[in-house]
Design an enzyme around this catalytic site. Structure first.
Site, PDB file in Angstrom:
ATOM      1  N   VAL A  85       0.870  -1.175   0.000  1.00 51.91           N
ATOM      2  CA  VAL A  85       0.000   0.000   0.000  1.00 51.91           C
ATOM      3  C   VAL A  85       0.905   1.222   0.000  1.00 51.91           C
ATOM      4  O   VAL A  85       1.788   1.347   0.867  1.00 51.91           O
ATOM      5  CB  VAL A  85      -0.938   0.034   1.228  1.00 51.91           C
ATOM      6  CG1 VAL A  85      -1.775   1.315   1.223  1.00 51.91           C
ATOM      7  CG2 VAL A  85      -1.844  -1.190   1.254  1.00 51.91           C
ATOM      8  N   TYR A 124      -0.719  -9.838   9.937  1.00 53.41           N
ATOM      9  CA  TYR A 124      -1.556 -10.862   9.316  1.00 53.41           C
ATOM     10  C   TYR A 124      -2.362 -11.703  10.286  1.00 53.41           C
ATOM     11  O   TYR A 124      -3.269 -12.428   9.864  1.00 53.41           O
ATOM     12  CB  TYR A 124      -0.690 -11.744   8.412  1.00 53.41           C
ATOM     13  CG  TYR A 124      -0.203 -10.955   7.213  1.00 53.41           C
ATOM     14  CD1 TYR A 124      -1.051 -10.669   6.163  1.00 53.41           C
ATOM     15  CD2 TYR A 124       1.088 -10.439   7.181  1.00 53.41           C
ATOM     16  CE1 TYR A 124      -0.631  -9.918   5.076  1.00 53.41           C
ATOM     17  CE2 TYR A 124       1.527  -9.681   6.101  1.00 53.41           C
ATOM     18  CZ  TYR A 124       0.667  -9.415   5.049  1.00 53.41           C
ATOM     19  OH  TYR A 124       1.083  -8.664   3.987  1.00 53.41           O
ATOM     20  N   PHE A 417       8.504 -16.146  -1.486  1.00 51.71           N
ATOM     21  CA  PHE A 417       7.617 -16.142  -2.667  1.00 51.71           C
ATOM     22  C   PHE A 417       6.767 -14.888  -2.671  1.00 51.71           C
ATOM     23  O   PHE A 417       6.714 -14.181  -1.684  1.00 51.71           O
ATOM     24  CB  PHE A 417       6.740 -17.396  -2.705  1.00 51.71           C
ATOM     25  CG  PHE A 417       5.911 -17.630  -1.461  1.00 51.71           C
ATOM     26  CD1 PHE A 417       4.633 -17.124  -1.344  1.00 51.71           C
ATOM     27  CD2 PHE A 417       6.438 -18.346  -0.383  1.00 51.71           C
ATOM     28  CE1 PHE A 417       3.872 -17.349  -0.201  1.00 51.71           C
ATOM     29  CE2 PHE A 417       5.691 -18.577   0.767  1.00 51.71           C
ATOM     30  CZ  PHE A 417       4.414 -18.065   0.852  1.00 51.71           C
TER      31      PHE A 417
END
Length: 417
Positions: A85, A124, A417
């Site tokens: 963001v 998270y 990843f």
């Protein structure tokens, strides 16, 4: 507010890449050729952007991945990446909205878990993720390591050979598949991963590529069982004495002998007096290979891959378990509604399991985030119960869960990843 969250059109891709660069503090300019090289990596149906008057200010995408589970099972996971963001648009709920959309889509596709590598710890957990694997990195003071400096190679009939980048591209994918199928927490590597690692493909934003050193370990039968790559990151001499640092980029072994031989080879490189290991599993054998394990100084110890369960019966039925036949009723709390409910987990003598919804009274109550911590075998249910994060409704239920979920070696996600 003019903010719109949507999948980018083809014409939006350069601006989406620019926003990603800004979010990750890279050069905001999109280098010539960068869009064409990165475009094949983007499944636009699984890519999101937040647009303010047409300009991209937030990014998000996911891709299917194959995750190795305890017991050797494989599970299709939704791998989330490229979450950013722009600083001008923080605290507007953009990441949360994109996450909710992606998790719902993953659930609809039948992907039982989502995974990501968290740049920051506090973010998270609010979305139901929990740290499922950890990593440790060491710096080895080789002169203090009490190693036999007369080492001349493996004594098990195998050998270590320097390899070229082309040889690595050809032989290493099959080797890595052997490694990942025995390493819970590991994911697949794409052909592009090997092309970038060996310099065949270099993205402009990656900067100049410097070829590392590569070495294979071959067993007594001639089969390639291990791969190491490293660079010399510091080298100078003072008063005819060397100060040389070797930085390990990767080291994988399909057998314990391969792993030991490659570490011992790297620790015996001429002139090298400091070796940094890169990010390894927290229970890697490296420190115990040293005559003096205190020569291994911990540089990094941190959470790495986070996991979010989306379908509890599918996820828990897919992995293997220890401890023989057992039954456990789990009450999983998931405010988002993806994976919550009460489930009976039944395991047999082979470690296979069946997980089904049940109305029975629970043995344990836990959040979906804490279920994620347990899923690959890294965390202890007993420890989480001691922290008050798991509630026991039956005596010794946490110990039963510990026997079922824990694994002999800690899980390891080898790659970012």
């Amino acid at each position: 507010m003019s903010l719109e969250i949507r999948s980018p059109a083809e014409s939006d891709v350069p601006d989406w890449i620019r926003a990603l660069n800004v979010g990750f503090h890279r050069s905001p300019s999109v280098a010539e050729g960068e869009t064409a090289m990165r475009r094949p990596m983007l499944d636009l149906e699984r890519t999101q952007g937040a647009f303010d008057e047409g300009r991209c200010v937030a990014t998000f995408r996911s891709l299917p991945q194959e995750l190795t589970l305890p017991g050797g099972g494989l599970l299709t996971a939704s791998a989330i990446t490229n979450v950013s963001v722009t600083a001008t648009h923080r605290r507007r709920g953009l990441a949360g909205r994109m996450m909710a959309t992606d998790l719902a889509a993953a659930k609809e596709r039948g992907e039982a878990v989502s995974i990501l590598v968290a740049a920051e710890y506090p973010i998270y957990g609010r979305y139901g993720f929990g740290p499922a694997t950890w990593v440790t990195g060491w710096e080895i003071d080789i002169p203090r390591a009490a190693l036999d400096r007369r080492y001349a190679g493996p004594d098990d009939g195998g050998r270590v050979d320097i390899a070229t980048a082309a040889e690595v591209r050809k032989a290493s994918p099959a080797l890595f598949d052997r490694v990942r199928l025995r390493t819970p927490g590991t994911i697949k590597r794409s052909p592009l991963w090997w092309e970038r690692t060996t310099g065949q493909t270099v993205f402009p934003s990656d900067g100049p590529w410097t070829e590392p050193f590569f070495a294979f370990y071959r067993g007594a039968d001639g089969r390639i069982d291990g791969l190491a790559s490293w660079e010399i990151s510091e080298s100078h001499w003072q008063d005819k004495l060397p100060t040389v640092e070797a930085k390990v980029q990767q080291l994988i072994g399909a057998t314990p002998a391969a792993e030991r031989a490659l570490w011992r080879f790297l620790l015996s490189l001429d002139w090298v007096n400091r070796l940094t290991s890169g990010l390894r599993a927290p229970d890697d054998v490296l420190p115990l290979l040293l005559g003096d394990p205190r020569a291994a100084h911990t540089e990094t110890h941190a959470d790495f891959m986070w996991l979010r369960v989306l379908d509890t019966p599918v996820a828990l039925s897919a992995r293997g378990y220890g401890g023989g036949p057992a039954a456990l009723v789990l009450d999983v709390q998931d405010p988002a509604g993806f994976a919550g409910g009460r489930f009976l987990l039944e395991t047999d003598a082979t470690g296979a399991a069946r997980c089904t919804p049940t109305p029975a009274a629970p043995d344990l109550t836990l959040s979906v985030s804490d279920l994620a911590c347990l899923y690959l075998g890294d965390e202890s249910p007993v420890r989480l119960a001691a922290l008050g994060r798991i509630t026991e409704h039956r005596a010794e239920a946490a110990r039963t869960a510990d026997t079922l979920f824990r694994t002999p070696r800690r899980p390891w996600c080898i790659d970012v990843f």
